[in-house]
Design a protein around this motif. Structure first.
Motif, PDB file in Angstrom:
ATOM      1  N   ARG A  80       0.873  -1.177   0.000  1.00 54.52           N
ATOM      2  CA  ARG A  80       0.000   0.000   0.000  1.00 54.52           C
ATOM      3  C   ARG A  80       0.907   1.223   0.000  1.00 54.52           C
ATOM      4  O   ARG A  80       2.086   1.109   0.271  1.00 54.52           O
ATOM      5  CB  ARG A  80      -0.934  -0.007   1.217  1.00 54.52           C
ATOM      6  N   GLN A  81       0.382   2.344  -0.303  1.00 55.01           N
ATOM      7  CA  GLN A  81       1.171   3.578  -0.370  1.00 55.01           C
ATOM      8  C   GLN A  81       1.808   3.877   0.992  1.00 55.01           C
ATOM      9  O   GLN A  81       1.127   3.873   2.005  1.00 55.01           O
ATOM     10  CB  GLN A  81       0.276   4.733  -0.813  1.00 55.01           C
ATOM     11  N   PRO A  82       3.110   4.158   1.034  1.00 60.52           N
ATOM     12  CA  PRO A  82       3.786   4.469   2.296  1.00 60.52           C
ATOM     13  C   PRO A  82       3.520   5.907   2.737  1.00 60.52           C
ATOM     14  O   PRO A  82       4.228   6.826   2.344  1.00 60.52           O
ATOM     15  CB  PRO A  82       5.257   4.239   1.977  1.00 60.52           C
ATOM     16  N   ARG A  83       2.505   6.090   3.534  1.00 61.60           N
ATOM     17  CA  ARG A  83       2.097   7.441   3.921  1.00 61.60           C
ATOM     18  C   ARG A  83       3.135   8.175   4.761  1.00 61.60           C
ATOM     19  O   ARG A  83       3.131   9.398   4.802  1.00 61.60           O
ATOM     20  CB  ARG A  83       0.775   7.366   4.690  1.00 61.60           C
ATOM     21  N   ALA A  84       4.023   7.463   5.440  1.00 66.72           N
ATOM     22  CA  ALA A  84       4.977   8.108   6.329  1.00 66.72           C
ATOM     23  C   ALA A  84       6.209   8.656   5.612  1.00 66.72           C
ATOM     24  O   ALA A  84       7.014   9.338   6.228  1.00 66.72           O
ATOM     25  CB  ALA A  84       5.405   7.131   7.427  1.00 66.72           C
ATOM     26  N   LEU A  85       6.375   8.345   4.321  1.00 71.25           N
ATOM     27  CA  LEU A  85       7.526   8.852   3.564  1.00 71.25           C
ATOM     28  C   LEU A  85       7.066   9.785   2.452  1.00 71.25           C
ATOM     29  O   LEU A  85       6.073   9.516   1.780  1.00 71.25           O
ATOM     30  CB  LEU A  85       8.302   7.695   2.932  1.00 71.25           C
ATOM     31  N   THR A  86       7.812  10.835   2.258  1.00 77.50           N
ATOM     32  CA  THR A  86       7.533  11.736   1.141  1.00 77.50           C
ATOM     33  C   THR A  86       8.115  11.138  -0.142  1.00 77.50           C
ATOM     34  O   THR A  86       8.954  10.230  -0.102  1.00 77.50           O
ATOM     35  CB  THR A  86       8.176  13.113   1.374  1.00 77.50           C
ATOM     36  N   ALA A  87       7.716  11.664  -1.268  1.00 74.69           N
ATOM     37  CA  ALA A  87       8.271  11.218  -2.552  1.00 74.69           C
ATOM     38  C   ALA A  87       9.781  11.470  -2.586  1.00 74.69           C
ATOM     39  O   ALA A  87      10.542  10.640  -3.102  1.00 74.69           O
ATOM     40  CB  ALA A  87       7.578  11.939  -3.702  1.00 74.69           C
ATOM     41  N   ALA A  88      10.227  12.573  -2.026  1.00 73.01           N
ATOM     42  CA  ALA A  88      11.660  12.885  -1.999  1.00 73.01           C
ATOM     43  C   ALA A  88      12.424  11.872  -1.137  1.00 73.01           C
ATOM     44  O   ALA A  88      13.528  11.456  -1.503  1.00 73.01           O
ATOM     45  CB  ALA A  88      11.888  14.298  -1.478  1.00 73.01           C
ATOM     46  N   GLU A  89      11.855  11.476  -0.012  1.00 70.49           N
ATOM     47  CA  GLU A  89      12.512  10.477   0.839  1.00 70.49           C
ATOM     48  C   GLU A  89      12.605   9.132   0.119  1.00 70.49           C
ATOM     49  O   GLU A  89      13.642   8.462   0.176  1.00 70.49           O
ATOM     50  CB  GLU A  89      11.767  10.332   2.165  1.00 70.49           C
ATOM     51  N   ARG A  90      11.553   8.748  -0.579  1.00 72.22           N
ATOM     52  CA  ARG A  90      11.595   7.494  -1.348  1.00 72.22           C
ATOM     53  C   ARG A  90      12.653   7.582  -2.446  1.00 72.22           C
ATOM     54  O   ARG A  90      13.396   6.640  -2.689  1.00 72.22           O
ATOM     55  CB  ARG A  90      10.221   7.158  -1.912  1.00 72.22           C
ATOM     56  N   ALA A  91      12.739   8.730  -3.106  1.00 70.80           N
ATOM     57  CA  ALA A  91      13.747   8.917  -4.151  1.00 70.80           C
ATOM     58  C   ALA A  91      15.162   8.896  -3.585  1.00 70.80           C
ATOM     59  O   ALA A  91      16.113   8.542  -4.289  1.00 70.80           O
ATOM     60  CB  ALA A  91      13.499  10.228  -4.901  1.00 70.80           C
ATOM     61  N   ASP A  92      15.315   9.247  -2.304  1.00 71.32           N
ATOM     62  CA  ASP A  92      16.612   9.205  -1.635  1.00 71.32           C
ATOM     63  C   ASP A  92      16.918   7.824  -1.059  1.00 71.32           C
ATOM     64  O   ASP A  92      17.904   7.654  -0.344  1.00 71.32           O
ATOM     65  CB  ASP A  92      16.675  10.243  -0.515  1.00 71.32           C
ATOM     66  N   GLY A  93      16.059   6.831  -1.337  1.00 75.59           N
ATOM     67  CA  GLY A  93      16.341   5.454  -0.940  1.00 75.59           C
ATOM     68  C   GLY A  93      15.658   4.950   0.304  1.00 75.59           C
ATOM     69  O   GLY A  93      15.820   3.794   0.676  1.00 75.59           O
ATOM     70  N   TYR A  94      14.885   5.783   0.976  1.00 75.47           N
ATOM     71  CA  TYR A  94      14.228   5.334   2.207  1.00 75.47           C
ATOM     72  C   TYR A  94      13.048   4.427   1.874  1.00 75.47           C
ATOM     73  O   TYR A  94      12.307   4.667   0.925  1.00 75.47           O
ATOM     74  CB  TYR A  94      13.791   6.531   3.043  1.00 75.47           C
ATOM     75  N   VAL A  95      12.902   3.389   2.680  1.00 74.28           N
ATOM     76  CA  VAL A  95      11.895   2.366   2.437  1.00 74.28           C
ATOM     77  C   VAL A  95      11.316   1.908   3.778  1.00 74.28           C
ATOM     78  O   VAL A  95      12.035   1.808   4.766  1.00 74.28           O
ATOM     79  CB  VAL A  95      12.510   1.179   1.657  1.00 74.28           C
ATOM     80  N   LEU A  96      10.009   1.682   3.814  1.00 75.44           N
ATOM     81  CA  LEU A  96       9.347   1.179   5.015  1.00 75.44           C
ATOM     82  C   LEU A  96       9.292  -0.340   4.920  1.00 75.44           C
ATOM     83  O   LEU A  96       8.551  -0.901   4.108  1.00 75.44           O
ATOM     84  CB  LEU A  96       7.945   1.775   5.154  1.00 75.44           C
ATOM     85  N   LEU A  97      10.079  -1.007   5.729  1.00 74.46           N
ATOM     86  CA  LEU A  97      10.247  -2.455   5.619  1.00 74.46           C
ATOM     87  C   LEU A  97       9.021  -3.253   6.038  1.00 74.46           C
ATOM     88  O   LEU A  97       8.915  -4.431   5.708  1.00 74.46           O
ATOM     89  CB  LEU A  97      11.481  -2.877   6.414  1.00 74.46           C
ATOM     90  N   CYS A  98       8.061  -2.615   6.701  1.00 70.97           N
ATOM     91  CA  CYS A  98       6.843  -3.323   7.118  1.00 70.97           C
ATOM     92  C   CYS A  98       5.885  -3.567   5.958  1.00 70.97           C
ATOM     93  O   CYS A  98       5.074  -4.494   6.012  1.00 70.97           O
ATOM     94  CB  CYS A  98       6.128  -2.581   8.235  1.00 70.97           C
ATOM     95  N   ILE A  99       5.977  -2.750   4.906  1.00 71.93           N
ATOM     96  CA  ILE A  99       5.061  -2.915   3.771  1.00 71.93           C
ATOM     97  C   ILE A  99       5.806  -3.055   2.443  1.00 71.93           C
ATOM     98  O   ILE A  99       5.186  -3.154   1.393  1.00 71.93           O
ATOM     99  CB  ILE A  99       4.039  -1.758   3.684  1.00 71.93           C
ATOM    100  N   ALA A 100       7.135  -3.082   2.494  1.00 72.63           N
ATOM    101  CA  ALA A 100       7.946  -3.164   1.282  1.00 72.63           C
ATOM    102  C   ALA A 100       8.092  -4.612   0.822  1.00 72.63           C
ATOM    103  O   ALA A 100       8.428  -5.488   1.611  1.00 72.63           O
ATOM    104  CB  ALA A 100       9.328  -2.565   1.533  1.00 72.63           C
ATOM    105  N   VAL A 101       7.837  -4.835  -0.460  1.00 73.58           N
ATOM    106  CA  VAL A 101       8.055  -6.150  -1.074  1.00 73.58           C
ATOM    107  C   VAL A 101       9.139  -5.981  -2.138  1.00 73.58           C
ATOM    108  O   VAL A 101       9.146  -5.004  -2.885  1.00 73.58           O
ATOM    109  CB  VAL A 101       6.750  -6.731  -1.662  1.00 73.58           C
ATOM    110  N   PRO A 102      10.095  -6.917  -2.190  1.00 68.42           N
ATOM    111  CA  PRO A 102      11.262  -6.729  -3.058  1.00 68.42           C
ATOM    112  C   PRO A 102      10.980  -6.926  -4.536  1.00 68.42           C
ATOM    113  O   PRO A 102      10.088  -7.675  -4.923  1.00 68.42           O
ATOM    114  CB  PRO A 102      12.234  -7.798  -2.543  1.00 68.42           C
ATOM    115  N   ARG A 103      11.798  -6.231  -5.342  1.00 69.07           N
ATOM    116  CA  ARG A 103      11.792  -6.381  -6.799  1.00 69.07           C
ATOM    117  C   ARG A 103      13.172  -6.745  -7.312  1.00 69.07           C
ATOM    118  O   ARG A 103      13.352  -6.986  -8.496  1.00 69.07           O
ATOM    119  CB  ARG A 103      11.420  -5.074  -7.496  1.00 69.07           C
ATOM    120  N   ALA A 104      14.180  -6.724  -6.419  1.00 65.10           N
ATOM    121  CA  ALA A 104      15.560  -6.991  -6.814  1.00 65.10           C
ATOM    122  C   ALA A 104      16.377  -7.344  -5.578  1.00 65.10           C
ATOM    123  O   ALA A 104      15.988  -7.013  -4.450  1.00 65.10           O
ATOM    124  CB  ALA A 104      16.166  -5.758  -7.486  1.00 65.10           C
TER     125      ALA A 104
END
Length: 124
Positions: A80-104
């Motif tokens: 689901r959309q990570p509401r606690a991170l901004t688009a800039a934080e995601r672009a800087d590599g931050y990831v919420l491990l509770c809802i993140a599923v890997p692609r690589a």
């Protein structure tokens, strides 16, 4: 089914690697393997479980410089959309491990310093 190798890098230099099925979250697999990662809401609305992607295996020949950010979208999708991170934080590599599923296959820095870099969630 393919799984992805996610290496968790701790501030003290130790690492833990987990094989994560693309239908599972990093947090779920880590906890099942006995790796203690901080977590709270498990819904993507706090930043307790935040990590920072430092390398994506597919990018090995062009691995980023030490402080160059890696876009988290190169390594992870979300349940689901990570509401606690901004688009800039995601672009800087931050990831919420509770809802993140890997692609690589990837390496993710974890620990209190990463949490401090992001700060508090606007939803918390």
């Amino acid at each position: 089914m393919t799984s992805y190798d996610v290496t968790l890098e701790w501030p003290d230099g130790r690492t833990d690697s987990v094989a994560v099925d693309p239908r599972e979250t990093v947090l779920d697999v880590a906890l099942r393997e006995g790796i203690r990662l901080p977590a709270d809401c498990r819904k993507g609305t706090c930043t307790t479980c935040v990590g920072r992607v430092v390398a994506v295996e597919e990018d090995a020949p062009d691995e980023p410089e030490a402080n160059e950010p890696v876009d988290a979208a190169e390594a992870f999708d979300y349940r689901r959309q990570p509401r606690a991170l901004t688009a800039a934080e995601r672009a800087d590599g931050y990831v919420l491990l509770c809802i993140a599923v890997p692609r690589a296959d990837c390496r993710v820095a974890v620990g209190p310093m990463i949490r401090a870099e992001v700060g508090d969630s606007p939803w918390g």
